[in-house]
Design an enzyme around this catalytic site. Structure first.
Site, PDB file in Angstrom:
ATOM      1  CD  GLU A 304     -58.690 -16.002  65.272  1.00  0.00           C
ATOM      2  OE1 GLU A 304     -57.600 -16.170  65.854  1.00  0.00           O
ATOM      3  OE2 GLU A 304     -59.742 -15.708  65.873  1.00  0.00           O
ATOM      4  CG  HIS A 328     -56.867 -23.130  67.432  1.00  0.00           C
ATOM      5  ND1 HIS A 328     -57.694 -23.525  68.454  1.00  0.00           N
ATOM      6  CD2 HIS A 328     -56.952 -21.784  67.393  1.00  0.00           C
ATOM      7  CE1 HIS A 328     -58.267 -22.460  69.000  1.00  0.00           C
ATOM      8  NE2 HIS A 328     -57.819 -21.382  68.379  1.00  0.00           N
ATOM      9  CD  GLU A 329     -54.605 -19.646  65.555  1.00  0.00           C
ATOM     10  OE1 GLU A 329     -55.603 -18.950  65.282  1.00  0.00           O
ATOM     11  OE2 GLU A 329     -54.260 -19.868  66.732  1.00  0.00           O
ATOM     12  CG  HIS A 332     -60.073 -19.252  64.691  1.00  0.00           C
ATOM     13  ND1 HIS A 332     -61.211 -19.069  65.438  1.00  0.00           N
ATOM     14  CD2 HIS A 332     -59.057 -19.338  65.589  1.00  0.00           C
ATOM     15  CE1 HIS A 332     -60.894 -19.050  66.733  1.00  0.00           C
ATOM     16  NE2 HIS A 332     -59.596 -19.221  66.851  1.00  0.00           N
ATOM     17  CD  GLU A 351     -60.464 -18.541  70.173  1.00  0.00           C
ATOM     18  OE1 GLU A 351     -60.018 -19.645  69.803  1.00  0.00           O
ATOM     19  OE2 GLU A 351     -60.094 -17.455  69.671  1.00  0.00           O
ATOM     20  CG  ASP A 406     -56.497  -7.989  76.041  1.00  0.00           C
ATOM     21  OD1 ASP A 406     -57.009  -8.676  75.144  1.00  0.00           O
ATOM     22  OD2 ASP A 406     -55.962  -6.881  75.846  1.00  0.00           O
ATOM     23  CE1 TYR A 414     -58.424 -20.732  72.258  1.00  0.00           C
ATOM     24  CE2 TYR A 414     -59.133 -19.516  74.194  1.00  0.00           C
ATOM     25  CZ  TYR A 414     -58.486 -19.554  72.978  1.00  0.00           C
ATOM     26  OH  TYR A 414     -57.906 -18.421  72.483  1.00  0.00           O
TER      27      TYR A 414
HETATM   28  N1  BES Z   1     -57.847 -15.894  68.426  1.00  0.00           N
HETATM   29  C1  BES Z   1     -56.991 -16.548  69.330  1.00  0.00           C
HETATM   30  C2  BES Z   1     -56.064 -15.612  70.057  1.00  0.00           C
HETATM   31  C3  BES Z   1     -56.776 -14.565  70.890  1.00  0.00           C
HETATM   32  C4  BES Z   1     -57.919 -14.869  71.620  1.00  0.00           C
HETATM   33  C5  BES Z   1     -56.263 -13.291  70.934  1.00  0.00           C
HETATM   34  C6  BES Z   1     -58.542 -13.868  72.368  1.00  0.00           C
HETATM   35  C7  BES Z   1     -56.873 -12.307  71.695  1.00  0.00           C
HETATM   36  C8  BES Z   1     -58.015 -12.590  72.406  1.00  0.00           C
HETATM   37  C9  BES Z   1     -56.185 -17.644  68.652  1.00  0.00           C
HETATM   38  O1  BES Z   1     -56.888 -18.330  67.669  1.00  0.00           O
HETATM   39  C10 BES Z   1     -55.863 -18.660  69.693  1.00  0.00           C
HETATM   40  O2  BES Z   1     -56.789 -19.208  70.236  1.00  0.00           O
HETATM   41  N2  BES Z   1     -54.599 -18.879  69.951  1.00  0.00           N
HETATM   42  C11 BES Z   1     -54.182 -19.895  70.894  1.00  0.00           C
HETATM   43  C12 BES Z   1     -53.985 -21.162  70.119  1.00  0.00           C
HETATM   44  C13 BES Z   1     -54.093 -22.428  70.872  1.00  0.00           C
HETATM   45  C14 BES Z   1     -55.362 -22.582  71.629  1.00  0.00           C
HETATM   46  C15 BES Z   1     -53.931 -23.597  69.912  1.00  0.00           C
HETATM   47  C16 BES Z   1     -52.885 -19.417  71.519  1.00  0.00           C
HETATM   48  O3  BES Z   1     -52.362 -18.409  71.078  1.00  0.00           O
HETATM   49  O4  BES Z   1     -52.401 -20.050  72.449  1.00  0.00           O
HETATM   50 ZN    ZN Z   2     -58.468 -19.474  68.612  1.00  0.00          ZN
END
Ligand code: BES
Ligand code: ZN
Length: 633
Positions: A304, A328-329, A332, A351, A406, A414
């Site tokens: 995001e 989703h993005e 955010h 999330e 990570d 979520y």
């Molecule tokens: N912000 C997150 C990605 C993220 C979370 C990166 C924690 C590093 C640490 C992003 O918004 C996200 O949630 N991406 C998901 C999207 C999905 C849930 C629709 C993904 O990449 O799968």
């Molecule tokens: Zn996210």
């Protein structure tokens, strides 16, 4: 802002005592099993960021001026950053920053070198950079270069791009990787504005999570400004053969020309999403909302980055079936970018709220039926995680001390977070809950908040207004205990009942696969059909499904993923050549990791996984390498 708090933890936890002497290597010592297990407590400094060495409570960085040159031959960003600082405590003259594998060439204040020290590296968190500042200094300049292995930067060869002619670079800072390309206070509770000059080879174009000018000259020098204060994990840069196409008045796509039109078509509803979200949750704070489509090695579905979400190309399915990722993005922009988690323990505030908003946006733009199907699929993902995870990792306000955020990625923040908000919505009524969220986004705009601050706010608002409908105990159960509380909302889709009936008829031999009427099935029906197959299917059944529906050749990456997982579980070899190509061509961790995990369960599978991994590795992002190498070694 920080307070030492007593935090209620899960009933199954031991009483824990934290050694706060050494803040960066805090150890948790189990003392005893408590007889009264319902309110077991652990001392935790709830506002403290256990994943940063920085000292923002003493001296705080407020603005960055970046001047960086991208050297594609050396795979390095070279240049300098000037940090503007504000003293929070007068007597303090050391500024502590986070870095990771950076070469620091010089640190100056008003052109004069000042002393600095780089501490020994912590494997997960990098090295603290301690700078001695003259009493009057309000700016400090650091000349530095990144490492070719920087954890937050991926350098791609032309072969790894859509056009195959030009190299590509992108950064991914969340959670703790901004420090690998900028020395800064890498904590979500430190917000900065920034200006940047990015120098690139002339034929390429740079974009950032900032103001981007679609009509800028391609001359190898690009200027950006981000006037709103953002946390460091939202600083982002990409460089490549990028072109722009508008989708709406405030929305557009940046992508390589080879995929630009397909992307703009796939995501053409972005403007409508932006409009309904504003109408429901209050004004969009970031002026433009554009998308950047990355090469397939991008390790996430989306990120995001403000004003410019970074998006995997694996969701360009041709039928808008995977666009909830865009919702989703975009969401955010409210939950995450405007109101931000103060520490990674509070990730669910980003999330969970975003996932809740995503469902609402999808319902507003595509209708109730699609919402219901996506909610059931999300709930099933959550159930699968709850089955697999340790109970401590099922807690929304998760204790991440001593762990790399990570490594703890799951559906809990979520889907459990979203389910919690859905329960609140159902209890107080949709309109009232929407109003609560609008006020919440306004109240905490451009602030970083902890779970505990959220609970305080909830106490003063919804809980006191609807005291007959809500209670603190239930809220605490959602936030501090594992699992899904009894009586939680359970999503349901009538459309899926029909799929259950068909699957069962086929499994019982009452209907051949070829006779199943799949007319009108969207990706959701396919995923539900496949994800709920029994663990064991025989060769004949698999061949029958594959013949009837060409699953091995599915062009939809999510359907292919679900099918390949079934193929691995049952060692269905005709799918293995596609499986190999899939693993080698996609770097999105969510799609490849379950396949590596499943393959690693047998010796033969592991050997196959190792071969694919070794071939793919030079093209994988460092995060995807790290997340999967354990399965093949
Ligand atoms: N912000 C997150 C990605 C993220 C979370 C990166 C924690 C590093 C640490 C992003 O918004 C996200 O949630 N991406 C998901 C999207 C999905 C849930 C629709 C993904 O990449 O799968
Ligand atoms: Zn996210």
């Amino acid at each position: 802002m920080r307070k030492l708090g007593l935090v209620a933890l899960s009933a199954t936890l031991l009483w824990a005592c934290v050694d706060t002497q050494n803040e960066n290597t805090s150890t948790v010592t189990a003392i005893a099993d408590q007889p009264d297990a319902t309110m077991v407590k652990s001392l935790m400094d709830v506002g403290k960021d256990y994943h940063s060495f920085a000292n923002p409570d003493e001296i705080r960085v407020t603005h960055l001026d970046l001047d960086l040159t991208a050297d594609f031959d050396a795979k390095k960003l070279n240049g300098q950053v000037t940090l503007s600082v504000e003293r929070q405590q007068h007597s303090v003259d050391t500024l502590v920053l986070d870095t990771r594998e950076l070469t620091i060439n010089q640190v100056t204040v008003e052109g004069e070198p000042v002393e600095f020290r780089l501490s020994e590296a912590d494997e997960e968190l990098g090295s603290a950079l301690t700078i001695t500042l003259p009493k009057t200094a309000s700016k400090v300049t650091i000349e530095y270069a990144t490492s070719p292995d920087a954890s937050g930067v991926q350098w791609l060869t032309p072969a790894q791009t859509a056009g195959k002619k030009h190299p590509f670079l992108f950064t991914q800072a969340q959670a703790v990787h901004a420090r690998s390309f900028i020395p800064l206070q890498d904590s979500p509770q430190v917000r900065v504005t920034y200006d940047a000059i990015i120098r690139t080879p002339e034929e390429l174009r740079a974009v950032m999570s900032a103001s981007n000018d679609p009509d800028t000259d391609r001359d190898g020098e690009y200027k950006f400004t981000m006037p709103q204060p953002i946390p460091s994990y939202l600083i982002a840069l990409a460089i490549g053969n990028l072109e722009f196409k508008a989708m709406g008045e405030r929305t557009g796509v940046y992508a390589e020309p080879e995929i630009l039109d397909a992307a703009a078509k796939e995501f053409e509803d972005t403007e409508a999403m932006l409009e309904v979200t504003e109408k429901t949750y209050g004004p969009y704070s970031w002026e433009r909302y554009d998308l950047l489509i990355l090469p397939p090695s991008f390790p996430f579905g989306g990120m995001e980055n403000p004003r410019l979400s970074f998006i995997t190309p694996t969701v360009i399915a041709g039928d808008k079936s995977l666009v909830s990722l865009i919702a989703h993005e975009l969401a955010h922009s409210w939950s995450g970018n405007t109101v931000t988690n103060a520490t990674w323990r509070d990730l669910w505030l980003n999330e969970g709220f975003t996932t809740y908003l995503t469902y609402r946006i999808m319902e507003m733009v595509y209708g109730k039926n699609r919402f219901k199907k996506e909610a059931v699929l999300g709930y099933q993902d959550l159930e699968a995680d709850i089955e697999a995870l340790d109970s401590n990792d099922e807690i929304l306000a998760i204790d991440l001390r001593g762990r790399n955020p990570d490594d703890v990625f799951s559906n809990i923040p979520y889907e459990k977070g979203a389910l919690f908000l859905r329960e609140l919505e159902q209890k107080v009524g949709r309109d009232n809950f929407d109003e609560f969220l609008r006020e919440y986004f306004k109240h905490f705009a451009f602030k970083s908040i902890t779970t505990d601050e959220f609970i305080d706010y909830l106490d003063k608002t919804l809980l006191s207004e609807y005291s007959e409908k809500l209670d603190r105990e239930r809220i605490n159960q959602w936030i501090f205990e594992p699992g899904i509380p009894d009586g939680a909302p359970q999503p349901h889709s009538n459309a899926f009942n029909k799929i259950d009936a068909k699957r069962t008829a086929w499994l019982n031999g009452k209907m051949s696969a070829a006779k199943i009427d799949t007319h009108g099935w969207t990706v959701h029906e396919w995923l539900y059909f496949l994800n709920n197959m029994p663990g064991a299917l025989d060769e004949e059944q698999l061949a029958e499904l594959d013949k009837a529906f060409s699953l091995t050749n599915s062009k939809n990456n999510e359907i292919a993923h679900s099918w390949l997982l079934i193929a691995v579980k049952n060692e269905y070899k005709p799918a293995y050549s596609r499986l190999y190509d899939y693993l080698v061509s996609i770097g999105r961790n969510k799609l490849v990791k379950p396949l590596y995990r499943e393959l690693s369960k047998t010796a033969e599978g592991k050997a196959f996984a190792k071969k694919a991994f070794e071939e793919a590795k030079p093209g994988y992002h460092p995060l995807t390498v790290k997340a999967n190498e354990g399965f093949v070694n």
